[in-house]
Design a protein around this motif. Structure first.
Motif, PDB file in Angstrom:
ATOM      1  N   ASP A  95      39.863  -4.415  52.198  1.00 46.90           N
ATOM      2  CA  ASP A  95      41.002  -3.509  52.313  1.00 46.90           C
ATOM      3  C   ASP A  95      41.179  -2.627  51.070  1.00 46.90           C
ATOM      4  O   ASP A  95      42.266  -2.102  50.833  1.00 46.90           O
ATOM      5  N   LEU A  96      40.142  -2.490  50.271  1.00 50.47           N
ATOM      6  CA  LEU A  96      40.120  -1.693  49.046  1.00 50.47           C
ATOM      7  C   LEU A  96      40.987  -2.277  47.922  1.00 50.47           C
ATOM      8  O   LEU A  96      41.211  -1.624  46.908  1.00 50.47           O
ATOM      9  N   TYR A  97      41.487  -3.484  48.128  1.00 51.80           N
ATOM     10  CA  TYR A  97      42.192  -4.230  47.087  1.00 51.80           C
ATOM     11  C   TYR A  97      42.250  -5.680  47.516  1.00 51.80           C
ATOM     12  O   TYR A  97      41.995  -6.010  48.676  1.00 51.80           O
ATOM     13  N   ASP A  98      42.584  -6.538  46.585  1.00 50.09           N
ATOM     14  CA  ASP A  98      42.697  -7.965  46.867  1.00 50.09           C
ATOM     15  C   ASP A  98      44.145  -8.281  47.224  1.00 50.09           C
ATOM     16  O   ASP A  98      45.012  -8.268  46.344  1.00 50.09           O
ATOM     17  N   PRO A  99      44.446  -8.543  48.498  1.00 49.15           N
ATOM     18  CA  PRO A  99      45.830  -8.834  48.894  1.00 49.15           C
ATOM     19  C   PRO A  99      46.418 -10.052  48.169  1.00 49.15           C
ATOM     20  O   PRO A  99      47.636 -10.143  48.009  1.00 49.15           O
ATOM     21  N   GLN A 100      45.550 -10.953  47.721  1.00 49.96           N
ATOM     22  CA  GLN A 100      46.028 -12.131  46.991  1.00 49.96           C
ATOM     23  C   GLN A 100      46.377 -11.792  45.543  1.00 49.96           C
ATOM     24  O   GLN A 100      47.111 -12.530  44.896  1.00 49.96           O
ATOM     25  N   GLU A 101      45.828 -10.675  45.040  1.00 49.85           N
ATOM     26  CA  GLU A 101      46.083 -10.256  43.650  1.00 49.85           C
ATOM     27  C   GLU A 101      46.186  -8.726  43.609  1.00 49.85           C
ATOM     28  O   GLU A 101      45.251  -8.038  43.186  1.00 49.85           O
ATOM     29  N   PRO A 102      47.330  -8.178  44.051  1.00 48.39           N
ATOM     30  CA  PRO A 102      47.472  -6.721  44.124  1.00 48.39           C
ATOM     31  C   PRO A 102      47.674  -6.034  42.763  1.00 48.39           C
ATOM     32  O   PRO A 102      47.607  -4.813  42.684  1.00 48.39           O
ATOM     33  N   ILE A 103      47.883  -6.827  41.705  1.00 54.70           N
ATOM     34  CA  ILE A 103      48.048  -6.232  40.380  1.00 54.70           C
ATOM     35  C   ILE A 103      46.684  -5.785  39.859  1.00 54.70           C
ATOM     36  O   ILE A 103      45.753  -6.583  39.762  1.00 54.70           O
ATOM     37  N   ILE A 104      46.584  -4.497  39.543  1.00 57.98           N
ATOM     38  CA  ILE A 104      45.348  -3.904  39.044  1.00 57.98           C
ATOM     39  C   ILE A 104      45.221  -4.148  37.550  1.00 57.98           C
ATOM     40  O   ILE A 104      44.164  -4.480  37.043  1.00 57.98           O
ATOM     41  N   ASP A 105      46.325  -3.980  36.829  1.00 58.19           N
ATOM     42  CA  ASP A 105      46.291  -4.121  35.378  1.00 58.19           C
ATOM     43  C   ASP A 105      47.715  -4.218  34.848  1.00 58.19           C
ATOM     44  O   ASP A 105      48.671  -3.873  35.544  1.00 58.19           O
ATOM     45  N   ARG A 106      47.810  -4.719  33.618  1.00 59.68           N
ATOM     46  CA  ARG A 106      49.060  -4.666  32.858  1.00 59.68           C
ATOM     47  C   ARG A 106      48.684  -4.015  31.539  1.00 59.68           C
ATOM     48  O   ARG A 106      47.858  -4.522  30.806  1.00 59.68           O
ATOM     49  N   VAL A 107      49.260  -2.848  31.298  1.00 61.08           N
ATOM     50  CA  VAL A 107      48.924  -2.050  30.125  1.00 61.08           C
ATOM     51  C   VAL A 107      50.021  -2.239  29.081  1.00 61.08           C
ATOM     52  O   VAL A 107      51.173  -1.872  29.320  1.00 61.08           O
ATOM     53  N   GLY A 108      49.657  -2.832  27.963  1.00 59.15           N
ATOM     54  CA  GLY A 108      50.626  -3.129  26.919  1.00 59.15           C
ATOM     55  C   GLY A 108      51.237  -1.876  26.321  1.00 59.15           C
ATOM     56  O   GLY A 108      50.531  -0.993  25.852  1.00 59.15           O
ATOM     57  N   LEU A 109      52.572  -1.813  26.360  1.00 54.97           N
ATOM     58  CA  LEU A 109      53.326  -0.695  25.794  1.00 54.97           C
ATOM     59  C   LEU A 109      54.651  -1.221  25.245  1.00 54.97           C
ATOM     60  O   LEU A 109      55.389  -1.899  25.960  1.00 54.97           O
TER      61      LEU A 109
END
Length: 159
Positions: A95-109
């Motif tokens: 499905d072009l992403y992992d439904p179990q892990e929809p978070i792509i990244d966490r960018v520190g700011l």
């Protein structure tokens, strides 16, 4: 077309030919210019810089012109880059992403992190993500040209 200087946003640096380079809308864009200037929401004694996209309807400057603080413009750039990186590898997922892990990244700011994730609250995400992926692919040359220009400028600045 000259960007107005009598409105609340006070332009300091401008690109008044933006309609000629506005991606697929070049030559027929209602976005006539870009500016960096003093934000319209400034209070006495407090000055913020903002970026503004100036839209013109053919008769008057549009209320749909957008004004953003510079950090939000950069945050959108980060979001675009992380999204593009995801879609380069998205073919690995049915499905072009992992439904179990929809978070792509966490960018520190600023002591926390901006979460970049597939919007699983969208009830048509399976269809919409395919359309999004195709549109991103179709615009790859336009976006890539801008990212290469940005990369060169950032390297020249020492980033």
């Amino acid at each position: 077309m000259k960007i107005p200087t009598t409105l609340k946003h006070k332009p300091v640096v401008v690109s008044e030919n933006y309609e000629q380079v506005d991606g697929r809308y070049a030559g027929s864009s209602d976005a006539k210019g870009l500016s960096l200037g003093l934000a319209q929401w400034n209070d006495r004694g407090k000055v913020d810089i903002s970026a503004k996209v100036w839209r013109y309807t053919g008769e008057k400057w549009s209320r749909q012109s957008e004004e953003l603080p510079l950090h939000r413009v950069l945050d959108l750039s980060i979001l675009i880059c992380r999204t593009m990186a995801h879609f380069r590898e998205a073919y690995k997922y049915q499905d072009l992403y992992d439904p179990q892990e929809p978070i792509i990244d966490r960018v520190g700011l600023q002591g926390d992190a901006m979460t970049v994730a597939v919007c699983t609250d969208n009830d048509k995400i399976k269809e919409d993500i395919k359309l999004f992926s195709q549109a991103l692919s179709d615009d790859d040359e336009l976006i890539g040209e801008r990212l290469r220009a940005l990369s060169r400028i950032l390297k020249d600045m020492g980033y």
